[in-house]
Design an enzyme around this catalytic site. Structure first.
Site, PDB file in Angstrom:
ATOM      1  N   PRO A 120      48.932  46.595  38.301  1.00  0.00           N
ATOM      2  CA  PRO A 120      48.471  45.351  38.920  1.00  0.00           C
ATOM      3  C   PRO A 120      47.858  44.304  37.979  1.00  0.00           C
ATOM      4  O   PRO A 120      46.668  43.996  38.055  1.00  0.00           O
ATOM      5  CB  PRO A 120      47.453  45.851  39.938  1.00  0.00           C
ATOM      6  CG  PRO A 120      46.879  47.072  39.295  1.00  0.00           C
ATOM      7  CD  PRO A 120      48.041  47.713  38.586  1.00  0.00           C
ATOM      8  N   CYS A 121      48.677  43.719  37.151  1.00  0.00           N
ATOM      9  CA  CYS A 121      48.186  42.677  36.247  1.00  0.00           C
ATOM     10  C   CYS A 121      47.741  41.435  37.018  1.00  0.00           C
ATOM     11  O   CYS A 121      46.970  40.623  36.491  1.00  0.00           O
ATOM     12  CB  CYS A 121      49.239  42.329  35.197  1.00  0.00           C
ATOM     13  SG  CYS A 121      50.806  41.777  35.865  1.00  0.00           S
ATOM     14  N   HIS A 122      48.188  41.283  38.253  1.00  0.00           N
ATOM     15  CA  HIS A 122      47.782  40.134  39.070  1.00  0.00           C
ATOM     16  C   HIS A 122      46.293  40.184  39.416  1.00  0.00           C
ATOM     17  O   HIS A 122      45.725  39.164  39.810  1.00  0.00           O
ATOM     18  CB  HIS A 122      48.625  40.050  40.355  1.00  0.00           C
ATOM     19  CG  HIS A 122      48.497  41.238  41.251  1.00  0.00           C
ATOM     20  ND1 HIS A 122      49.233  42.391  41.044  1.00  0.00           N
ATOM     21  CD2 HIS A 122      47.732  41.455  42.345  1.00  0.00           C
ATOM     22  CE1 HIS A 122      48.911  43.271  41.993  1.00  0.00           C
ATOM     23  NE2 HIS A 122      48.011  42.727  42.789  1.00  0.00           N
TER      24      HIS A 122
END
Length: 157
Positions: A120-122
């Site tokens: 989950p880089c977001h």
């Protein structure tokens, strides 16, 4: 290596992997043809992504096999520890990795994350709370953060 293309609320997504694990999940900026048949090695990934978008899944349980440098993999592993519905800053991520001065390198590795949503880089934002950099576009990053928020943003129109 096997691939498939599925529809998501954010556009078509391409999944690449094999029995060694998922190598990449990426959002496409074009309307690539959707897969009629999902390869067996990608089926669980497709199922878990669909569950995520239906609000039936908050964590993923998949074998991952991203390609990257040792440093990038270390950053991506740390991203997986960010809880659903939470966000941290690039600076905090750098601190968690043991070097607050490595913020640019950490941001660069974050931007090269090949496994959209699952890693989950977001969930990484600017220190001031701003949305910064997202390969899929800031509108998608905002959508994902709203999707995971316990306080859903309502539209007026």
């Amino acid at each position: 290596m096997q691939t498939c293309c599925i529809e998501t609320p954010l556009g078509h997504a391409k999944i690449v992997g094999d029995s060694d694990g998922i190598m990449s999940v990426s959002i496409l900026n074009t309307q690539e043809e959707l897969s009629e048949v999902i390869p067996e090695s990608l089926l669980e990934c497709v199922t878990q992504l669909k569950d995520y978008f239906k609000n039936k899944r908050k964590t993923f349980d998949l074998k991952l096999n991203p390609k990257g440098t040792t440093f990038q993999k270390k950053v991506w592993e740390q991203l997986e520890t960010i809880p659903y519905g939470k966000s941290i800053s690039y600076l905090d991520l750098s601190k968690e990795l043991g070097d607050p001065k490595a913020i640019r390198a950490v941001a660069g590795a974050n931007g090269k994350n090949p496994i959209w949503i699952i890693v989950p880089c977001h969930r990484v934002i600017g220190t001031d709370g701003s949305l910064t950099g997202y390969a899929g576009g800031l509108h998608r990053k905002q959508w994902l953060l709203n999707h995971e928020s316990e306080h859903k943003q309502q539209t007026l129109f």
